[in-house]
Design a protein around this motif. Structure first.
Motif, PDB file in Angstrom:
ATOM      1  N   GLN A   1      46.131  54.757  49.140  1.00 52.35           N
ATOM      2  CA  GLN A   1      45.002  54.018  49.545  1.00 52.35           C
ATOM      3  C   GLN A   1      45.339  52.426  49.706  1.00 52.35           C
ATOM      4  O   GLN A   1      44.778  51.401  49.527  1.00 52.35           O
ATOM      5  CB  GLN A   1      43.905  54.000  48.408  1.00 52.35           C
ATOM      6  N   ASN A   2      46.580  52.270  50.302  1.00 51.54           N
ATOM      7  CA  ASN A   2      46.894  51.090  50.411  1.00 51.54           C
ATOM      8  C   ASN A   2      46.586  50.394  51.997  1.00 51.54           C
ATOM      9  O   ASN A   2      47.170  51.195  53.274  1.00 51.54           O
ATOM     10  CB  ASN A   2      48.685  50.886  50.491  1.00 51.54           C
ATOM     11  N   PRO A   3      45.766  49.675  52.217  1.00 51.47           N
ATOM     12  CA  PRO A   3      44.974  49.437  53.507  1.00 51.47           C
ATOM     13  C   PRO A   3      46.303  48.731  54.508  1.00 51.47           C
ATOM     14  O   PRO A   3      46.335  48.914  55.624  1.00 51.47           O
ATOM     15  CB  PRO A   3      44.281  48.171  53.154  1.00 51.47           C
ATOM     16  N   LEU A   4      47.403  48.327  54.010  1.00 55.73           N
ATOM     17  CA  LEU A   4      48.631  47.580  54.986  1.00 55.73           C
ATOM     18  C   LEU A   4      49.225  48.760  55.460  1.00 55.73           C
ATOM     19  O   LEU A   4      50.058  48.460  56.209  1.00 55.73           O
ATOM     20  CB  LEU A   4      49.426  46.615  54.003  1.00 55.73           C
ATOM     21  N   ALA A   5      49.291  50.075  54.956  1.00 55.14           N
ATOM     22  CA  ALA A   5      49.724  51.231  55.343  1.00 55.14           C
ATOM     23  C   ALA A   5      49.200  51.581  56.753  1.00 55.14           C
ATOM     24  O   ALA A   5      49.877  52.233  57.454  1.00 55.14           O
ATOM     25  CB  ALA A   5      49.730  52.238  54.443  1.00 55.14           C
ATOM     26  N   GLN A   6      47.924  50.982  57.190  1.00 53.85           N
ATOM     27  CA  GLN A   6      47.479  51.141  58.383  1.00 53.85           C
ATOM     28  C   GLN A   6      48.351  50.387  59.503  1.00 53.85           C
ATOM     29  O   GLN A   6      48.201  50.826  60.735  1.00 53.85           O
ATOM     30  CB  GLN A   6      46.107  50.691  58.513  1.00 53.85           C
ATOM     31  N   PHE A   7      49.202  49.453  59.202  1.00 50.11           N
ATOM     32  CA  PHE A   7      49.977  48.983  60.234  1.00 50.11           C
ATOM     33  C   PHE A   7      51.337  49.153  60.228  1.00 50.11           C
ATOM     34  O   PHE A   7      52.058  48.293  60.769  1.00 50.11           O
ATOM     35  CB  PHE A   7      49.946  47.097  59.580  1.00 50.11           C
ATOM     36  N   THR A   8      51.760  50.309  59.475  1.00 50.64           N
ATOM     37  CA  THR A   8      53.051  50.947  59.735  1.00 50.64           C
ATOM     38  C   THR A   8      53.291  51.750  60.892  1.00 50.64           C
ATOM     39  O   THR A   8      52.270  51.988  61.568  1.00 50.64           O
ATOM     40  CB  THR A   8      53.456  51.582  58.569  1.00 50.64           C
ATOM     41  N   VAL A   9      54.478  51.614  61.065  1.00 51.63           N
ATOM     42  CA  VAL A   9      54.675  52.716  62.532  1.00 51.63           C
ATOM     43  C   VAL A   9      54.147  54.088  62.637  1.00 51.63           C
ATOM     44  O   VAL A   9      54.094  54.414  63.692  1.00 51.63           O
ATOM     45  CB  VAL A   9      56.597  52.535  62.726  1.00 51.63           C
ATOM     46  N   ARG A  10      53.918  54.518  61.482  1.00 57.40           N
ATOM     47  CA  ARG A  10      53.675  56.089  61.664  1.00 57.40           C
ATOM     48  C   ARG A  10      52.074  56.053  62.436  1.00 57.40           C
ATOM     49  O   ARG A  10      51.350  57.202  62.614  1.00 57.40           O
ATOM     50  CB  ARG A  10      53.551  56.686  60.397  1.00 57.40           C
TER      51      ARG A  10
ATOM     52  N   GLN B   1      44.429  45.934  46.451  1.00 57.06           N
ATOM     53  CA  GLN B   1      45.261  46.845  47.029  1.00 57.06           C
ATOM     54  C   GLN B   1      46.212  45.988  47.797  1.00 57.06           C
ATOM     55  O   GLN B   1      47.518  46.258  47.824  1.00 57.06           O
ATOM     56  CB  GLN B   1      44.400  47.830  47.711  1.00 57.06           C
ATOM     57  N   ILE B   2      45.577  45.107  48.616  1.00 52.72           N
ATOM     58  CA  ILE B   2      46.174  44.060  49.527  1.00 52.72           C
ATOM     59  C   ILE B   2      47.426  43.322  48.380  1.00 52.72           C
ATOM     60  O   ILE B   2      48.537  42.991  48.891  1.00 52.72           O
ATOM     61  CB  ILE B   2      45.759  43.004  50.168  1.00 52.72           C
ATOM     62  N   PHE B   3      46.932  42.719  47.348  1.00 59.09           N
ATOM     63  CA  PHE B   3      47.697  42.141  46.471  1.00 59.09           C
ATOM     64  C   PHE B   3      48.918  42.676  45.973  1.00 59.09           C
ATOM     65  O   PHE B   3      50.026  42.159  46.018  1.00 59.09           O
ATOM     66  CB  PHE B   3      46.971  41.447  45.295  1.00 59.09           C
ATOM     67  N   SER B   4      48.621  43.942  45.563  1.00 58.60           N
ATOM     68  CA  SER B   4      49.819  44.817  45.097  1.00 58.60           C
ATOM     69  C   SER B   4      50.793  45.176  46.074  1.00 58.60           C
ATOM     70  O   SER B   4      51.984  45.255  45.920  1.00 58.60           O
ATOM     71  CB  SER B   4      49.455  46.169  44.417  1.00 58.60           C
ATOM     72  N   ALA B   5      50.357  45.485  47.197  1.00 53.61           N
ATOM     73  CA  ALA B   5      51.292  45.827  48.301  1.00 53.61           C
ATOM     74  C   ALA B   5      52.129  44.458  48.881  1.00 53.61           C
ATOM     75  O   ALA B   5      53.322  44.638  49.177  1.00 53.61           O
ATOM     76  CB  ALA B   5      50.379  46.168  49.767  1.00 53.61           C
ATOM     77  N   LEU B   6      51.561  43.129  48.675  1.00 56.82           N
ATOM     78  CA  LEU B   6      52.353  42.153  49.209  1.00 56.82           C
ATOM     79  C   LEU B   6      53.243  41.606  48.042  1.00 56.82           C
ATOM     80  O   LEU B   6      54.287  41.276  48.246  1.00 56.82           O
ATOM     81  CB  LEU B   6      51.239  40.917  49.412  1.00 56.82           C
ATOM     82  N   LEU B   7      52.651  41.873  46.568  1.00 60.21           N
ATOM     83  CA  LEU B   7      53.440  41.651  45.613  1.00 60.21           C
ATOM     84  C   LEU B   7      54.692  42.448  45.556  1.00 60.21           C
ATOM     85  O   LEU B   7      55.941  42.111  45.122  1.00 60.21           O
ATOM     86  CB  LEU B   7      52.842  41.932  44.314  1.00 60.21           C
ATOM     87  N   GLY B   8      54.543  43.692  45.966  1.00 60.81           N
ATOM     88  CA  GLY B   8      55.756  44.853  46.000  1.00 60.81           C
ATOM     89  C   GLY B   8      56.886  44.114  46.738  1.00 60.81           C
ATOM     90  O   GLY B   8      57.908  44.270  46.641  1.00 60.81           O
TER      91      GLY B   8
END
Length: 374
Positions: free
Chosen positions: A27-36, A341-348
């Motif tokens: 459920q990571n919203p930033l995963a929508q911007f990956t190449v897949r 969700q955005i915070f955890s993705a950017l923090l990682g």
């Protein structure tokens, strides 16, 4: 032939590590911007292809300077390091997942991560781990890379002399593997999720591309609009991108997707590296290489952060594997709100970049001081 470092390789390896991390956080919203999301392939193809590219650059240089025996010893030593890292990484991952599972009440993270096999049969799971057969979620790329690296000494001499012969044999193996259902055994009668007999083709193609890239250009390339291969690759990317986007709306996809094309195209196997996936990645790599030559853009500060992660891809990949379940736990404890969700993705990603910066700084500290610098 001299082997010079292409800064784009480090950048895209780092970018692939970011995409892998984002794609493995539920459920990571930033995963929508990956190449897949824009075609049939994903970050795994980038990772394996560039692993082959970087391996042949590094060990090809050693082979030409010190001989194939020295290169082979260094390759095997590197494979052993990766094997040890794999064992310790799995132990750490299990500890983190068990910890996270004790704090998340709404989901069974142990089951989702594929660790239930270890709880039900720990002795066999430990044996399978040593044999690279026990691979929970997130762990598949590392055993694949270990196996591909072990096979590199067998093909490196011919790859440096007649790369087209090695690529030809690699293509034959790639085609035969799914036809005869060749794969390595996994746990519970299963097989490897990344079939190494199929994925070896990407590794070999990466090595062949590294060798080809070192050859001097005999003439100036024509404008991109007059290059048929570029036009064909770009057209394929656009078509596959439209198909991939249509998956988000099944009704639209079913309406416009020709039945015969769908029967030929689906399922798009990731295990056996479906030709549609392979062709999409090759088209993506070709178009990207043509549009982004290794010029001044790789010196930008933000680009350099990705390059640094790419230079220490093993360490950053392992760190990302450990961060993914922690980010998932953080999201669950925060109620899975968008901001968290955005915070955890950017923090990682920030922590991965900090690791790369620390490793780079530590490497500079360990460099011997020259007499002229005293």
């Amino acid at each position: 032939m001299t082997f010079e470092r292409d800064h784009r390789i480090d950048f895209f390896r780092g970018l692939a590590l970011i995409f892998i991390f984002w794609d493995h956080v539920p459920q990571n919203p930033l995963a929508q911007f990956t190449v897949r999301n824009i075609g049939f392939s994903d970050a795994a193809e980038i990772f394996v292809f560039l692993a082959g590219y970087a391996a042949v650059l590094a060990y090809g240089k050693i082979a030409r300077r010190d001989g194939f025996m020295v290169a082979t010893v260094k390759i095997l030593r590197r494979a052993w390091v990766l094997y040890v890292v794999h064992i310790f990484l799995l132990a750490l991952l299990m500890g983190i997942v068990f910890f996270a599972n004790s704090h998340v009440e709404t989901r069974d993270l142990v089951q989702e991560m594929g660790l239930q096999y270890f709880l039900s049969n720990p002795q066999q799971a430990l044996m399978d781990e040593l044999l690279l057969r026990f691979k929970p979620n997130l762990m598949d790329p590392l055993p694949l890379y270990i196996l591909l690296l072990l096979g590199l000494p067998l093909v490196l001499p011919m790859l440096l002399r007649k790369a087209e012969y090695v690529v030809g044999l690699s293509v034959v193996l790639y085609l035969l593997a799914p036809c005869f259902q060749w794969n390595l055994a996994g746990t519970d009668g299963g097989v490897w999720f990344f079939n190494p007999l199929a994925w070896q083709l990407l590794f070999i193609l990466g090595g062949a591309a590294a060798i080809h890239g070192q050859r001097p250009r005999v003439q100036q390339p024509r404008p991109l609009t007059r290059q048929p291969v570029f036009i064909a690759a770009l057209t394929y990317l656009l078509l596959t991108g439209l198909i991939a986007v249509s998956w988000k709306w099944p009704t639209v996809h079913d309406t416009f997707m020709p039945q015969r094309l769908g029967e030929w195209l689906y399922p798009i196997s990731k295990t056996n590296l479906s030709p549609a996936r392979l062709l999409h990645f090759l088209a993506l790599a070709y178009v990207t290489a043509r549009l982004l030559p290794d010029t001044g853009w790789t010196q930008h500060w933000l680009v350099q952060q990705s390059c640094r992660m790419g230079r220490y891809s093993l360490e950053v990949f392992c760190f990302g594997v450990l961060l993914a379940p922690l980010a998932d736990m953080l999201n669950a404890l925060g109620g899975n709100v968008l901001a968290m969700q955005i915070f955890s993705a950017l923090l990682g990603v920030g922590l991965m970049a900090l690791l790369g910066a620390w490793l780079d700084f530590n490497k500079r500290l360990n460099r011997p001081i020259s007499v002229t610098a005293i």
